[in-house]
Design an enzyme around this catalytic site. Sequence first.
Site, PDB file in Angstrom:
ATOM      1  N   ASP A 298       1.409 -12.480   4.250  1.00 47.99           N
ATOM      2  CA  ASP A 298       1.093 -11.861   2.955  1.00 47.99           C
ATOM      3  C   ASP A 298       2.061 -10.708   2.696  1.00 47.99           C
ATOM      4  O   ASP A 298       1.672  -9.537   2.700  1.00 47.99           O
ATOM      5  CB  ASP A 298      -0.358 -11.368   2.975  1.00 47.99           C
ATOM      6  CG  ASP A 298      -0.815 -10.841   1.620  1.00 47.99           C
ATOM      7  OD1 ASP A 298      -0.206 -11.225   0.605  1.00 47.99           O
ATOM      8  OD2 ASP A 298      -1.771 -10.042   1.579  1.00 47.99           O
ATOM      9  N   CYS A 338       3.255 -12.452  -4.043  1.00 51.20           N
ATOM     10  CA  CYS A 338       2.732 -11.660  -5.168  1.00 51.20           C
ATOM     11  C   CYS A 338       3.841 -11.383  -6.181  1.00 51.20           C
ATOM     12  O   CYS A 338       3.719 -10.474  -7.000  1.00 51.20           O
ATOM     13  CB  CYS A 338       2.108 -10.364  -4.663  1.00 51.20           C
ATOM     14  SG  CYS A 338       3.243  -9.278  -3.782  1.00 51.20           S
TER      15      CYS A 338
END
Length: 394
Positions: A298, A338
């Site tokens: 992530d 993201c």
Amino acid sequence: MNKITLHRGKDKAAWQLHPWVFSGAIAHIAGKPANGTVVEVFNAEDEFIAFGVYNAFSRVAVRLLEWNPEREINDSWWRDRIQRSIGLRKHLLTDSNTTVRLIFAEADFLPGLIVDKYGDFMSVQVHAAGAELVKEVIIDELVAQLNPKGIYERSDLKSREHEGLADANGLRYGQMPPEFVEVIENGIRYQINIVEGQKSGFYCDQRDNRWLTAQYAKGKRVLDCFCYSGGFTLNAFQQGAAEVVSVDSSALAIDTLKRNVVANGFNSESHQAVQSDVNKYLRQLGEAGEKFDLIVLDPPKYAPSRSALEKASRAYKDLNRRGLMLLESGGLLATFSCSGAMDIDTFKQVIAWAALDAGREIQFIRQFTQPEDHPIRASFPEGEYLKGLLVRVV
């Protein structure tokens, strides 16, 4: 009121309710609007399109607010929009979830404004001149709606530079947040730092994805990379992971993570927290012949703009290649981006290239996205930024 007229043929997006008008689309400005003030926007045929806020510093010269010519943009307009945004999310605030994004900028018709609720406190980010001019109204309405103990502003975003705004951090209402504020997400307790933590203090956009990924963690050896305060780690332990190794380059993140493991009563002997550059650590794990059953990647935003997409794709590919090489057949990789500039199809292709370079055959078995308090407005697809894939090595 100041009036802005668009070039012929440059009004299509505005008619379709897209909130951004770029400077190159403007043919004429009547008056001398100050940055952040309300303007009327017309097409070349002098037809009213919308009200917006103007900023000469920004490439996005006008952020459109309202397409109804009968609705005046005043304090009441801002208060009404804030009330609507909060009302759509109140059902998310429960005993097992005390953190939520209350306002998500353009997605909630409030460009330049982000508000997160963390237990009894709020964190506010203002990154557009229009919202900056009515900041006192915003704070007052947030207090009226939810009566928090304190509201802290974290407006230190790079985007403020493009709006001609200086950084603005500090207490805006009530009590100063303590060093660690406790929140609950998915029934898990987190000690988070609003004042010094990353972004606004916590990444509540991964709420659903943490829980979904953890459903595969029971009895598994898990590697959580870019772990921050431990969202994926804690959910994995909650679902019965046998062992978790958590990695982040931030000392504050690792310290907070350790606090969170203890606060939830998880077995610290089954947990290893490592402060390290993730790519370096993945390389070391590979050299040592380590293997995991479930790996979470992530990373921060690698592609802040489309111009950075090619370089970012190489970085995502190399990161995921290293992760895939630490998995045996049947192993799972939960990988995320993201970067709004990278769509899900491009991300899939990058992961496919990574698998090819790693000598692994893979299957995509689940797609992840952002939760409902980070909605994607139909007329503003740029608001869709978080995507992820659950990948199985076969």
